[in-house]
Design an enzyme around this catalytic site. Structure first.
Site, PDB file in Angstrom:
ATOM      1  N   THR A  17     -10.356  43.411  16.055  1.00  0.00           N
ATOM      2  CA  THR A  17     -11.588  43.569  15.289  1.00  0.00           C
ATOM      3  C   THR A  17     -12.000  42.262  14.620  1.00  0.00           C
ATOM      4  O   THR A  17     -13.168  42.072  14.294  1.00  0.00           O
ATOM      5  CB  THR A  17     -11.432  44.655  14.209  1.00  0.00           C
ATOM      6  OG1 THR A  17     -10.329  44.307  13.363  1.00  0.00           O
ATOM      7  CG2 THR A  17     -11.188  46.005  14.838  1.00  0.00           C
ATOM      8  N   ARG A  21      -5.214  37.177  16.513  1.00  0.00           N
ATOM      9  CA  ARG A  21      -4.306  36.817  15.427  1.00  0.00           C
ATOM     10  C   ARG A  21      -2.857  36.924  15.891  1.00  0.00           C
ATOM     11  O   ARG A  21      -2.444  37.942  16.446  1.00  0.00           O
ATOM     12  CB  ARG A  21      -4.512  37.731  14.212  1.00  0.00           C
ATOM     13  CG  ARG A  21      -5.851  37.515  13.527  1.00  0.00           C
ATOM     14  CD  ARG A  21      -5.962  38.343  12.276  1.00  0.00           C
ATOM     15  NE  ARG A  21      -7.282  38.214  11.676  1.00  0.00           N
ATOM     16  CZ  ARG A  21      -7.701  38.897  10.627  1.00  0.00           C
ATOM     17  NH1 ARG A  21      -6.888  39.767  10.044  1.00  0.00           N
ATOM     18  NH2 ARG A  21      -8.912  38.729  10.144  1.00  0.00           N
ATOM     19  N   SER A 112      -7.729  35.588   7.919  1.00  0.00           N
ATOM     20  CA  SER A 112      -8.288  36.289   6.766  1.00  0.00           C
ATOM     21  C   SER A 112      -7.300  36.374   5.616  1.00  0.00           C
ATOM     22  O   SER A 112      -6.884  35.381   5.066  1.00  0.00           O
ATOM     23  CB  SER A 112      -8.770  37.681   7.180  1.00  0.00           C
ATOM     24  OG  SER A 112      -9.484  38.298   6.135  1.00  0.00           O
ATOM     25  N   ASP A 280     -14.180  36.337   2.762  1.00  0.00           N
ATOM     26  CA  ASP A 280     -15.068  37.461   3.064  1.00  0.00           C
ATOM     27  C   ASP A 280     -14.738  38.729   2.265  1.00  0.00           C
ATOM     28  O   ASP A 280     -15.504  39.694   2.320  1.00  0.00           O
ATOM     29  CB  ASP A 280     -15.109  37.770   4.565  1.00  0.00           C
ATOM     30  CG  ASP A 280     -13.770  38.190   5.154  1.00  0.00           C
ATOM     31  OD1 ASP A 280     -12.773  38.262   4.399  1.00  0.00           O
ATOM     32  OD2 ASP A 280     -13.720  38.446   6.373  1.00  0.00           O
ATOM     33  N   GLU A 362     -16.914  47.918   3.245  1.00  0.00           N
ATOM     34  CA  GLU A 362     -15.676  48.533   3.697  1.00  0.00           C
ATOM     35  C   GLU A 362     -14.746  48.722   2.506  1.00  0.00           C
ATOM     36  O   GLU A 362     -14.778  47.919   1.564  1.00  0.00           O
ATOM     37  CB  GLU A 362     -14.988  47.653   4.738  1.00  0.00           C
ATOM     38  CG  GLU A 362     -15.794  47.446   6.001  1.00  0.00           C
ATOM     39  CD  GLU A 362     -15.081  46.555   7.015  1.00  0.00           C
ATOM     40  OE1 GLU A 362     -15.309  46.746   8.203  1.00  0.00           O
ATOM     41  OE2 GLU A 362     -14.300  45.671   6.593  1.00  0.00           O
ATOM     42  N   GLU A 363     -13.906  49.723   2.592  1.00  0.00           N
ATOM     43  CA  GLU A 363     -12.988  49.991   1.487  1.00  0.00           C
ATOM     44  C   GLU A 363     -11.942  48.899   1.335  1.00  0.00           C
ATOM     45  O   GLU A 363     -11.298  48.794   0.296  1.00  0.00           O
ATOM     46  CB  GLU A 363     -12.299  51.348   1.681  1.00  0.00           C
ATOM     47  CG  GLU A 363     -11.588  51.534   3.004  1.00  0.00           C
ATOM     48  CD  GLU A 363     -10.312  50.744   3.132  1.00  0.00           C
ATOM     49  OE1 GLU A 363      -9.611  50.604   2.116  1.00  0.00           O
ATOM     50  OE2 GLU A 363     -10.029  50.250   4.236  1.00  0.00           O
ATOM     51  N   SER A 364     -11.789  48.074   2.365  1.00  0.00           N
ATOM     52  CA  SER A 364     -10.773  47.022   2.329  1.00  0.00           C
ATOM     53  C   SER A 364     -11.309  45.766   1.644  1.00  0.00           C
ATOM     54  O   SER A 364     -11.119  44.650   2.121  1.00  0.00           O
ATOM     55  CB  SER A 364     -10.289  46.697   3.748  1.00  0.00           C
ATOM     56  OG  SER A 364     -11.386  46.407   4.595  1.00  0.00           O
TER      57      SER A 364
END
Length: 542
Positions: A17, A21, A112, A280, A362-364
């Protein structure tokens, strides 16, 4: 001189997504970066003479990878490569630069919020010309090319000085080293009332911004301290470090606990905020009040009209499926549509491009809008500052008024990190096999009303994305969601989301974990997490 180098495919170069990585040591293998970058270019077309934007979060191996990308991009015919000075360019800033300069696309070097350093994680992500993450057809094409690659093209030119602003050349390609903050800061000035925020700071308003030794530090210092007048020292851990100072650059209650503890103390400033490795994500904490990402999205949507860039109102609200339904209630009151998408910012891209949604979250710990095509940590902080500057209330007061108007969605996420992948897959498969029989089942006194495996039908292009998480709904409006995260590099991360809506204002200031205790217990026994994974408690609770 341009060389053509023979190579063989590596297994597993499938972008997730948020790109590809892996551990640093994987990317350090000879030809590994080159194979993936060449596969990316081989999956694209018509970029001859076009502009490519390149930057990253400054983590370990960032500089080496950038030199490889510059030389491969030049050998493949890009006309201009824009590189953030020092290799620094936050994810939202990269999207900003792509859009402002009409670039063909961009490559972001980041993992990230994952740990950095020599033994940490690394990542490469391709963003399209709209500024957002490559959609699945593009990432699928990259993966297919990676499985059959036999050669890559690369320039023999010396390394580029990426620490000095200005233009050089590699082959026939212009390499432009740019200020990583300038374009982004200019965009923020068009969206928010900087004069009102300056007045807020001048009135004695205090703040602590934790850059987590990651990429957002330079942006926060330039905008908050130098432009808006926040006291020097407002930004802490503001220098990007290759290993993030040995810390985990994830702005949540575990990895930013020092900030949380400060905001809960008598010495608390008026606002606490943090951003993650690539800039982000965001965390918002008021004096004595943590704001969940789901609530922050809803509050931003309800108050966006207070910022000049959104004074005409918003077209719609989009949230990832695991994010709480708080934003849906705002959309209903505003008379606009709400959209529920899979996790991954790329799913918001079509909605933003079609002008169906303006604010997404987003909840994250990710929130953003149509100003770029990535979530944007500092944007969310500036939006909160704009709201506070106009309303002249504290964070806790604003949150309480919001709950009184819309009700409160008590919400928590329990992460089980680095679970054996086979066990995690089996757990999800078992849940999916029981979907038809779960409705009507009574578990610990609560009755299952419905259960499904979330699938998304894109209203713009008609595409369908399936198997995005198992949802179990209970009578009365509660739910538990299970999904496996695609952001880790070791084992699997099982994420469990627990939510309950409470309308009564008299019950809006209860402890979240206590209020959800019965659902938390159900969330563990329903799939037998302990029996299947050996985990009796989550690694992280947010």
């Amino acid at each position: 001189m341009i060389r053509t180098v023979a190579t063989t495919p590596f297994e597993g170069q499938k972008p997730g997504t948020s790109g590809l990585r892996k551990k640093v040591q994987v990317f350090q293998q000879p030809h590994y970066v080159e194979n993936f970058v060449q596969s990316t270019f081989d999956s694209l077309s018509d970029f001859e003479g076009e502009t490519l934007v390149v930057g990253g979060d400054g983590r370990y191996f960032n500089r080496e990878a950038i030199q490889k990308i510059i030389k491969i991009a030049a050998a493949n015919g890009f006309g201009r490569i824009m590189v953030g000075r020092g290799g620094i360019l936050s994810t939202p800033a990269t999207s900003c630069v792509i859009r402002k300069h009409g670039a063909f696309g961009g490559i972001i070097l980041s993992a990230s919020h994952n740990p950095g350093g020599e033994h940490g994680d690394f990542g490469i992500k391709y963003n399209i010309g709209a500024g957002g993450p490559a959609p699945e057809p593009v990432t699928d094409a990259i993966f297919e090319k990676s499985k059959t690659i036999r050669e890559y093209r690369i320039s023999d030119a010396p390394d580029v000085d990426i620490d000095t602003l200005g233009i050089t050349r590699v082959e026939d390609t212009v390499v432009d080293v740019v200020d990583p903050v300038e374009d982004y800061a200019e965009l923020m000035g068009t969206l928010f009332d900087f004069d009102a925020i300056r007045d807020l700071f001048a009135s004695g308003f205090t703040m602590r911004f934790d850059g987590m030794s990651a990429v957002t530090g330079p942006y926060a210092r330039a905008i908050l301290e130098e432009t808006l007048g926040a006291e020097p020292g407002t930004v802490v851990r503001g220098e990007p470090l290759e290993d993030f100072g040995g810390h985990h650059p994830d702005p949540n209650l575990v990895y930013a606990k020092e900030l949380y503890d400060l905001l809960m103390s008598e010495e608390a400033p008026d606002l606490g905020a943090a951003s993650d490795g690539d800039g982000d994500r965001n965390m918002i904490i008021g004096r004595g009040r943590f704001v969940t990402p789901s609530d922050s999205l809803a509050l931003i949507a309800a108050n966006a009209h207070l910022a000049p860039g959104y004074k005409a109102g918003i077209k719609g609200i989009a949230r990832s499926m695991p994010t709480s339904g708080a934003a849906d209630r705002v959309a209903e009151k505003l008379g606009i549509k709400s959209y529920e998408t899979p996790t991954g910012w790329k799913f918001f891209g079509n909605l933003l491009d079609a002008d169906l949604a303006t604010v997404c979250g987003e909840e994250s710990f990710g929130t953003g809008s149509n100003h770029v095509r990535e979530k944007d940590g500092l944007w969310a902080v500036l939006m909160w500052l704009n709201i506070l500057a106009v309303r002249r209330q504290g964070v806790a007061e604003i949150v309480a008024e919001h709950w009184a108007t819309y009700g409160r969605n008590y919400y928590t996420r329990h992460d089980y990190e680095e679970v054996d992948s086979t066990a995690a897959d089996a757990l999800m498969a078992d849940l999916r096999s029981r979907l038809d029989t779960l409705p009507g089942t009574v578990i610990n006194g609560l009755t299952v009303e419905a259960a499904d495996d979330f699938a998304y039908h894109d209203p713009v292009d008609g595409s369908v994305t399936t198997k995005q998480g198992v949802r179990v709904f209970f009578e009365g409006g509660s739910r538990v969601v299970y999904r496996l995260s695609g952001t880790g590099t070791a084992g699997a991360t099982l994420r469990v989301y627990i939510e309950r809506f409470v309308a009564d204002p008299a019950r809006h200031d209860l402890d979240t974990q206590d209020t959800l205790a019965d659902l938390i217990e159900i969330s563990r026994v329903l799939p037998d997490i302990a029996g299947r994974t050996g985990r009796t408690a989550p690694s992280v609770i947010t």
